[in-house]
Scaffold this active site. Structure first.
Site, PDB file in Angstrom:
ATOM      1  N   ASP A  36      -2.922  -3.279  -9.560  1.00 26.85           N
ATOM      2  CA  ASP A  36      -2.495  -2.968  -8.407  1.00 26.85           C
ATOM      3  C   ASP A  36      -0.856  -2.953  -8.392  1.00 26.85           C
ATOM      4  OD1 ASP A  36      -1.746  -3.111  -5.220  1.00 26.85           O
ATOM      5  OD2 ASP A  36      -4.067  -3.075  -5.187  1.00 26.85           O
ATOM      6  N   VAL A  60       0.085   3.544 -10.133  1.00 30.08           N
ATOM      7  CA  VAL A  60      -0.672   4.508 -10.835  1.00 30.08           C
ATOM      8  C   VAL A  60       0.125   5.879 -10.779  1.00 30.08           C
ATOM      9  CG1 VAL A  60      -2.787   3.604  -9.971  1.00 30.08           C
ATOM     10  CG2 VAL A  60      -1.579   5.453  -8.726  1.00 30.08           C
ATOM     11  N   ASN A  86      -8.680   4.370  -7.443  1.00 29.46           N
ATOM     12  CA  ASN A  86      -9.100   3.768  -5.965  1.00 29.46           C
ATOM     13  C   ASN A  86      -7.637   3.902  -5.258  1.00 29.46           C
ATOM     14  OD1 ASN A  86     -10.457   2.317  -3.674  1.00 29.46           O
ATOM     15  ND2 ASN A  86      -8.617   0.924  -4.280  1.00 29.46           N
ATOM     16  N   TYR A 157      -1.934  13.667   2.705  1.00 32.26           N
ATOM     17  CA  TYR A 157      -2.960  13.027   2.474  1.00 32.26           C
ATOM     18  C   TYR A 157      -4.180  13.910   2.447  1.00 32.26           C
ATOM     19  CZ  TYR A 157      -6.406   9.445   2.743  1.00 32.26           C
ATOM     20  OH  TYR A 157      -7.421   8.314   2.597  1.00 32.26           O
ATOM     21  N   LYS A 161      -6.198  14.294  -1.272  1.00 32.46           N
ATOM     22  CA  LYS A 161      -7.545  13.978  -1.388  1.00 32.46           C
ATOM     23  C   LYS A 161      -8.451  15.235  -1.658  1.00 32.46           C
ATOM     24  CE  LYS A 161      -7.284   9.768  -0.794  1.00 32.46           C
ATOM     25  NZ  LYS A 161      -7.268   8.573  -1.898  1.00 32.46           N
ATOM     26  N   THR A 194     -10.211  -1.288   6.777  1.00 36.70           N
ATOM     27  CA  THR A 194      -9.619  -2.254   5.867  1.00 36.70           C
ATOM     28  C   THR A 194      -8.005  -2.339   6.211  1.00 36.70           C
ATOM     29  OG1 THR A 194      -8.599  -0.009   4.647  1.00 36.70           O
ATOM     30  CG2 THR A 194     -10.684  -0.661   4.038  1.00 36.70           C
TER      31      THR A 194
HETATM   32  P1  NDP Z   1      -5.561  -0.294   1.280  1.00 37.05           P
HETATM   33  O1  NDP Z   1      -4.390   0.274   1.772  1.00 37.05           O
HETATM   34  O2  NDP Z   1      -6.384  -1.444   2.181  1.00 37.05           O
HETATM   35  O3  NDP Z   1      -5.484  -0.978  -0.300  1.00 37.05           O
HETATM   36  C1  NDP Z   1      -4.674  -0.022  -1.146  1.00 37.05           C
HETATM   37  C2  NDP Z   1      -4.109  -0.913  -2.100  1.00 37.05           C
HETATM   38  O4  NDP Z   1      -3.629   0.365  -3.133  1.00 37.05           O
HETATM   39  C3  NDP Z   1      -3.362  -1.620  -1.748  1.00 37.05           C
HETATM   40  O5  NDP Z   1      -3.255  -3.066  -2.422  1.00 37.05           O
HETATM   41  C4  NDP Z   1      -1.987  -1.272  -2.255  1.00 37.05           C
HETATM   42  O6  NDP Z   1      -0.826  -1.990  -2.253  1.00 37.05           O
HETATM   43  C5  NDP Z   1      -2.198  -0.283  -3.516  1.00 37.05           C
HETATM   44  N1  NDP Z   1      -1.487   0.663  -3.745  1.00 37.05           N
HETATM   45  C6  NDP Z   1      -0.525   1.498  -3.130  1.00 37.05           C
HETATM   46  N2  NDP Z   1       0.113   2.253  -3.773  1.00 37.05           N
HETATM   47  C7  NDP Z   1      -0.134   2.074  -5.055  1.00 37.05           C
HETATM   48  C8  NDP Z   1       0.292   2.623  -6.161  1.00 37.05           C
HETATM   49  N3  NDP Z   1       0.976   3.478  -6.227  1.00 37.05           N
HETATM   50  N4  NDP Z   1      -0.309   2.113  -7.449  1.00 37.05           N
HETATM   51  C9  NDP Z   1      -1.119   1.163  -7.425  1.00 37.05           C
HETATM   52  N5  NDP Z   1      -1.844   0.600  -6.404  1.00 37.05           N
HETATM   53  C10 NDP Z   1      -1.248   1.060  -5.195  1.00 37.05           C
HETATM   54  O7  NDP Z   1      -6.463   0.810   1.177  1.00 37.05           O
HETATM   55  P2  NDP Z   1      -8.041   1.217   1.273  1.00 37.05           P
HETATM   56  O8  NDP Z   1      -8.645  -0.033   0.748  1.00 37.05           O
HETATM   57  O9  NDP Z   1      -8.422   1.275   2.779  1.00 37.05           O
HETATM   58  O10 NDP Z   1      -8.163   2.530   0.397  1.00 37.05           O
HETATM   59  C11 NDP Z   1      -8.572   2.670  -0.723  1.00 37.05           C
HETATM   60  C12 NDP Z   1      -8.871   3.985  -1.176  1.00 37.05           C
HETATM   61  O11 NDP Z   1      -9.695   4.509  -0.449  1.00 37.05           O
HETATM   62  C13 NDP Z   1      -7.684   4.853  -0.859  1.00 37.05           C
HETATM   63  O12 NDP Z   1      -7.475   5.821  -1.966  1.00 37.05           O
HETATM   64  C14 NDP Z   1      -7.782   5.517   0.394  1.00 37.05           C
HETATM   65  O13 NDP Z   1      -7.104   6.769   0.438  1.00 37.05           O
HETATM   66  C15 NDP Z   1      -9.395   5.874   0.297  1.00 37.05           C
HETATM   67  N6  NDP Z   1      -9.823   5.908   1.664  1.00 37.05           N
HETATM   68  C16 NDP Z   1      -9.813   5.035   2.497  1.00 37.05           C
HETATM   69  C17 NDP Z   1     -10.407   5.317   3.748  1.00 37.05           C
HETATM   70  C18 NDP Z   1     -10.469   4.139   4.729  1.00 37.05           C
HETATM   71  O14 NDP Z   1     -10.848   4.420   6.066  1.00 37.05           O
HETATM   72  N7  NDP Z   1     -10.090   3.004   4.495  1.00 37.05           N
HETATM   73  C19 NDP Z   1     -11.063   6.698   4.121  1.00 37.05           C
HETATM   74  C20 NDP Z   1     -11.070   7.290   3.015  1.00 37.05           C
HETATM   75  C21 NDP Z   1     -10.439   7.205   1.777  1.00 37.05           C
HETATM   76  P3  NDP Z   1       0.199  -2.386  -1.463  1.00 37.05           P
HETATM   77  O15 NDP Z   1      -0.447  -3.338  -0.359  1.00 37.05           O
HETATM   78  O16 NDP Z   1       1.474  -2.950  -1.874  1.00 37.05           O
HETATM   79  O17 NDP Z   1       0.537  -1.193  -0.538  1.00 37.05           O
END
Ligand code: NDP
Length: 267
Positions: A36, A60, A86, A157, A161, A194
């Site tokens: 992360d 990433v 993810n 976004y 996706k 989330t």
């Molecule tokens: P969160 O924002 O809760 O968690 C995402 C995590 O990714 C955070 O810890 C964030 O760090 C980290 N992150 C952000 N940018 C980067 C980067 N450049 N490299 C590595 N890590 C990074 O998101 P969700 O758990 O909700 O989402 C996870 C995945 O699921 C995503 O791809 C999202 O698009 C997808 N998704 C989620 C949905 C939802 O309703 N929640 C619906 C559809 C898809 P930091 O906290 O520092 O930003």
């Protein structure tokens, strides 16, 4: 123990869906490499899960950081069996916006695509190199329902996706063509509660009302949990999905099953 002896790497694993996947994979016997950019959270989560996992910093969108991860994984474990791409951002908090197609801010568009699209492309590239001699490997890409339908206020976004959705199929076919034992599939979550939603939901009573409003548009009537997505990732990552590649698995409470714009049946 559906993932016993597997070496798994999860991006964006410090919280939300990535956290749930990391926890479930570890419970199912995998050695999990959590990555992360939120190092404090990631590190403390990894310590809490135990000594079958470790935490590494990985943005990433940065090819050099993927290179470093690849060297680390090969040196320490000799191979990678599972990658879950993810990490993803909406851009609502991380960029200035706006994100509608008429007024979009191009720098914001590029930042969202750098994380969501480039991040997955780089992850797949790196994983193929680490997995191509593995007996049974799996890449799971977290796309979104927004990769399948348009989102007027979130052009970057949705487009990113959609790119993830399509690239998954290209990777799946490429690996099959090359004779690599690497499967590649995408998951399309709907509304999963989330921290990603925090900025959109507000706080206190307003948050409760906002969650109820989102849930009202979901056929199953509730927002999903991170664990709902983690179980789908577990299936695709495990050898149970041995004959499954290039698919898209919707975890959305029925949102994509149809449209609300139909007349209700009159008795
Ligand atoms: P969160 O924002 O809760 O968690 C995402 C995590 O990714 C955070 O810890 C964030 O760090 C980290 N992150 C952000 N940018 C980067 C980067 N450049 N490299 C590595 N890590 C990074 O998101 P969700 O758990 O909700 O989402 C996870 C995945 O699921 C995503 O791809 C999202 O698009 C997808 N998704 C989620 C949905 C939802 O309703 N929640 C619906 C559809 C898809 P930091 O906290 O520092 O930003």
């Amino acid at each position: 123990m559906r993932l016993q002896q597997k070496i798994a790497l999860v991006t964006g694993a410090a919280r939300g869906i990535g956290e749930a996947i990391a926890r479930l994979f570890a419970k199912e016997g995998a050695i999990v490499i959590l990555t992360d950019i939120n190092d404090d959270l990631g590190q403390s989560l990894a310590s809490g899960i135990g000594d079958t996992c470790e935490y590494l910093h990985l943005d990433v969108s940065k090819p050099s950081q993927w290179q470093h991860i690849q060297e680390h994984v090969i040196t320490k474990y000799g191979r990678l069996d599972i990658l879950v791409n993810n990490a993803g951002i909406t851009g609502f908090l991380e960029t200035e916006g706006p994100h509608d197609p008429e007024n979009l801010d191009f720098a914001s568009w590029k930042k969202v695509n750098a994380t969501n699209t480039d991040g997955v492309v780089l992850g797949c590239q790196c994983a193929i190199k680490m997995m191509k001699h593995a007996p049974a490997a799996s890449i799971v890409n977290i796309s979104s329902r927004s990769g399948i339908v348009g989102i007027p206020g979130a052009a970057a976004y949705a487009a990113s996706k959609a790119a993830v959705r399509n690239h998954t199929k290209t990777v799946a076919l490429y690996c099959a063509q090359q004779g690599y034992a690497i499967r590649c599939n995408s998951i399309h979550p709907g509304a999963i509660l989330t921290p990603m939603w925090d900025a959109m939901l507000g706080k206190g009573e307003a948050r409760k009302a906002a969650i109820a409003a989102v849930a009202a548009d979901v056929p199953l009537g509730v927002m999903g949990s991170p664990e709902d997505v983690a179980f789908a990732a577990l299936y695709l990552a495990s050898d149970e999905a041995n004959y499954v590649t290039g698919i898209e698995l919707n975890i959305d409470g029925g949102i994509l099953a149809g449209s609300a714009a139909v007349p209700s049946q009159k008795s």
